[in-house]
Design a protein around this motif. Structure first.
Motif, PDB file in Angstrom:
ATOM      1  N   LEU A  80      46.367  42.732  32.345  1.00 17.40           N
ATOM      2  CA  LEU A  80      45.239  41.864  32.686  1.00 17.40           C
ATOM      3  C   LEU A  80      44.773  41.075  31.461  1.00 17.40           C
ATOM      4  CD1 LEU A  80      43.249  44.259  35.035  1.00 17.40           C
ATOM      5  CD2 LEU A  80      44.225  42.052  35.684  1.00 17.40           C
ATOM      6  N   ALA A  81      44.726  41.745  30.320  1.00 15.89           N
ATOM      7  CA  ALA A  81      44.340  41.047  29.089  1.00 15.89           C
ATOM      8  C   ALA A  81      45.368  39.979  28.722  1.00 15.89           C
ATOM      9  CB  ALA A  81      44.186  42.049  27.953  1.00 15.89           C
ATOM     10  N   GLN A  82      46.640  40.277  28.947  1.00 16.20           N
ATOM     11  CA  GLN A  82      47.680  39.291  28.664  1.00 16.20           C
ATOM     12  C   GLN A  82      47.572  38.073  29.581  1.00 16.20           C
ATOM     13  OE1 GLN A  82      50.990  42.066  29.058  1.00 16.20           O
ATOM     14  NE2 GLN A  82      51.439  41.886  26.860  1.00 16.20           N
ATOM     15  N   SER A  83      46.921  38.260  30.731  1.00 17.90           N
ATOM     16  CA  SER A  83      46.694  37.140  31.652  1.00 17.90           C
ATOM     17  C   SER A  83      45.421  36.371  31.309  1.00 17.90           C
ATOM     18  CB  SER A  83      46.600  37.652  33.091  1.00 17.90           C
ATOM     19  OG  SER A  83      47.830  38.219  33.494  1.00 17.90           O
ATOM     20  N   GLY A  84      44.743  36.803  30.247  1.00 17.81           N
ATOM     21  CA  GLY A  84      43.576  36.067  29.774  1.00 17.81           C
ATOM     22  C   GLY A  84      42.239  36.660  30.147  1.00 17.81           C
ATOM     23  N   HIS A  85      42.223  37.791  30.833  1.00 16.28           N
ATOM     24  CA  HIS A  85      40.962  38.398  31.250  1.00 16.28           C
ATOM     25  C   HIS A  85      40.435  39.348  30.174  1.00 16.28           C
ATOM     26  CE1 HIS A  85      41.839  36.563  35.039  1.00 16.28           C
ATOM     27  NE2 HIS A  85      42.935  37.282  35.199  1.00 16.28           N
ATOM     28  N   ARG A  86      39.130  39.614  30.218  1.00 18.61           N
ATOM     29  CA  ARG A  86      38.508  40.553  29.291  1.00 18.61           C
ATOM     30  C   ARG A  86      38.318  41.889  30.010  1.00 18.61           C
ATOM     31  NH1 ARG A  86      35.522  35.807  28.083  1.00 18.61           N
ATOM     32  NH2 ARG A  86      33.845  36.475  29.477  1.00 18.61           N
ATOM     33  N   VAL A  87      38.767  42.952  29.379  1.00 16.56           N
ATOM     34  CA  VAL A  87      38.787  44.258  30.035  1.00 16.56           C
ATOM     35  C   VAL A  87      38.040  45.285  29.189  1.00 16.56           C
ATOM     36  CG1 VAL A  87      40.223  46.018  31.113  1.00 16.56           C
ATOM     37  CG2 VAL A  87      41.078  43.663  30.940  1.00 16.56           C
ATOM     38  N   ALA A 126      41.626  41.528  20.997  1.00 18.69           N
ATOM     39  CA  ALA A 126      40.359  40.812  21.164  1.00 18.69           C
ATOM     40  C   ALA A 126      39.899  40.778  22.615  1.00 18.69           C
ATOM     41  CB  ALA A 126      40.501  39.386  20.629  1.00 18.69           C
ATOM     42  N   GLN A 127      40.814  41.052  23.534  1.00 23.58           N
ATOM     43  CA  GLN A 127      40.491  40.978  24.962  1.00 23.58           C
ATOM     44  C   GLN A 127      40.128  42.326  25.575  1.00 23.58           C
ATOM     45  OE1 GLN A 127      40.323  37.434  25.044  1.00 23.58           O
ATOM     46  NE2 GLN A 127      40.908  37.817  27.162  1.00 23.58           N
ATOM     47  N   VAL A 128      40.328  43.410  24.828  1.00 29.99           N
ATOM     48  CA  VAL A 128      40.134  44.753  25.392  1.00 29.99           C
ATOM     49  C   VAL A 128      39.120  45.521  24.569  1.00 29.99           C
ATOM     50  CG1 VAL A 128      41.244  46.935  25.997  1.00 29.99           C
ATOM     51  CG2 VAL A 128      42.498  44.774  26.284  1.00 29.99           C
ATOM     52  N   ARG A 129      38.130  46.078  25.264  1.00 30.07           N
ATOM     53  CA  ARG A 129      37.134  46.942  24.620  1.00 30.07           C
ATOM     54  C   ARG A 129      37.312  48.356  25.141  1.00 30.07           C
ATOM     55  NH1 ARG A 129      30.833  47.723  25.409  1.00 30.07           N
ATOM     56  NH2 ARG A 129      31.265  46.909  27.487  1.00 30.07           N
ATOM     57  N   ALA A 130      37.434  49.313  24.254  1.00 26.90           N
ATOM     58  CA  ALA A 130      37.622  50.707  24.632  1.00 26.90           C
ATOM     59  C   ALA A 130      36.327  51.479  24.400  1.00 26.90           C
ATOM     60  CB  ALA A 130      38.746  51.334  23.818  1.00 26.90           C
TER      61      ALA A 130
END
Length: 254
Positions: free
Chosen positions: A55-62, A86-90
Motif C-alpha cells: 500500500l505504501a508503494q502505491s503511494g498511501h500512508r499507512v 516515510a510512508q509507514v508509521r509503526a
C-alpha cells in the motif's frame, strides 16, 4: 526459501487484494475524502507489513498498529528495503489503546487482518477500531473460519477435535490449539453491523491453497496462477466459502 515464502503469500492473499483494489479506487473517487490522491490507512495487527508495504508503494500512508516489538522491528527493515519508510508509521499497541494513536474519523481504510482472533473482546475491539474510520471509509476484515477448523480436523482423522471446534464458543479444537478463537460468517457480519458498518461482500480465502499438494505452490508460476484463478472463482460462492481457512469481509462506514 524467500521466493517460496513470497509465492505462498501471493496465493493466500490474492483474493483479499482483488477485493481491496477496487475499494481503494472507490475511496480515492469519493468526494467525502476530499479528492486526495493518497489514502490514510490504519493496519491493526499489521505485523511485518504484508499489506502495509504494498500500500505504501502505491503511494498511501499507512499506520501499522501491532503489539509485537519483533514484528514491528521486521516491519522497519522491510519498509527500509522497499524505500517507503516515510510512508509507514509503526506503533506498538492494539485496538484497545487506539484512542492514543488515532483521532476519530482520521482514516480512509481500516485493515483488521488476523487480529480479532487474539483479542479478549472481539466485538469491543472492532467497534473501537471503527471509530478511527471516517464516514464513507472502508473496512477490510480478515479472520479465521470456524468451519475450516472443523473440516480440517475431521479429514485428518481428529474427529473429537473436529466436534470440539464445532461446539466450542471460540471455535477451538482443543487446549493445544494455537489460535485463541475463530468465527462463523454470521459472527463477523453481526459485529460489523453492531459497530455501525454496512457489509458489502464476504469472501472465502484459502479455500484450496492449504489443501493442495505443496508442489502446486512450489512449482511453476503457471500452476500458482491457475490456483489463484480458482480461488478467485469460488471466493464468493457460499458452498466453498463455508470451508475456507479465512473469511474476508469488506464493509463501509456510512
Amino acid at each position: 526459501m524467500a521466493d517460496l515464502t513470497r509465492a505462498r503469500s501471493s496465493v493466500r492473499t490474492a483474493v483479499v487484494w482483488e477485493a481491496l483494489r477496487p475499494a481503494l479506487d472507490d475511496l480515492l473517487a469519493d468526494p467525502r475524502g476530499g479528492g486526495r490522491t493518497e489514502l490514510e490507512v490504519l493496519d491493526v495487527g499489521g505485523g511485518t507489513g504484508g499489506f502495509a508495504v504494498p500500500l505504501a508503494q502505491s503511494g498511501h500512508r499507512v499506520t501499522v498498529l501491532d503489539p509485537s516489538p519483533d514484528a514491528l522491528a521486521a516491519l522497519g527493515r522491510r519498509v527500509a528495503e522497499a524505500g517507503v519508510a516515510a510512508q509507514v508509521r509503526a506503533v506498538q499497541g492494539d485496538a484497545d489503546n487506539l484512542a492514543a494513536v488515532a483521532a476519530p474519523g482520521s482514516f480512509d481504510l481500516l485493515l483488521c487482518h488476523g487480529a480479532l482472533e487474539h483479542t479478549d473482546d472481539p466485538a469491543a475491539s472492532l467497534a473501537a477500531a471503527l471509530t478511527a474510520v471516517r464516514p464513507g471509509g472502508a473496512i477490510s476484515l480478515l479472520a479465521a473460519n470456524r468451519n475450516a477448523a472443523v473440516f480440517a480436523r475431521a479429514v485428518s482423522g481428529h474427529v473429537v477435535g473436529a466436534r470440539h471446534a464445532l461446539e466450542d464458543p471460540t471455535g477451538r479444537w482443543g487446549s493445544s490449539d494455537p489460535l485463541p478463537r475463530r468465527f462463523a460468517p454470521d459472527d463477523l457480519v453481526a459485529m460489523l453491523e453492531a459497530a455501525g458498518a454496512r457489509v458489502l461482500a464476504i469472501h472465502g480465502v484459502r479455500v484450496f491453497s492449504d489443501l493442495v499438494p505443496s508442489g502446486v505452490i512450489e512449482g511453476e508460476a503457471a500452476a500458482r496462477e491457475d490456483l489463484v484463478a480458482l480461488e478467485s472463482a469460488v471466493a464468493e460462492l457460499p458452498a466453498f466459502r463455508a470451508i475456507a481457512t479465512q473469511l474476508h469481509v469488506l464493509a463501509v462506514r456510512p
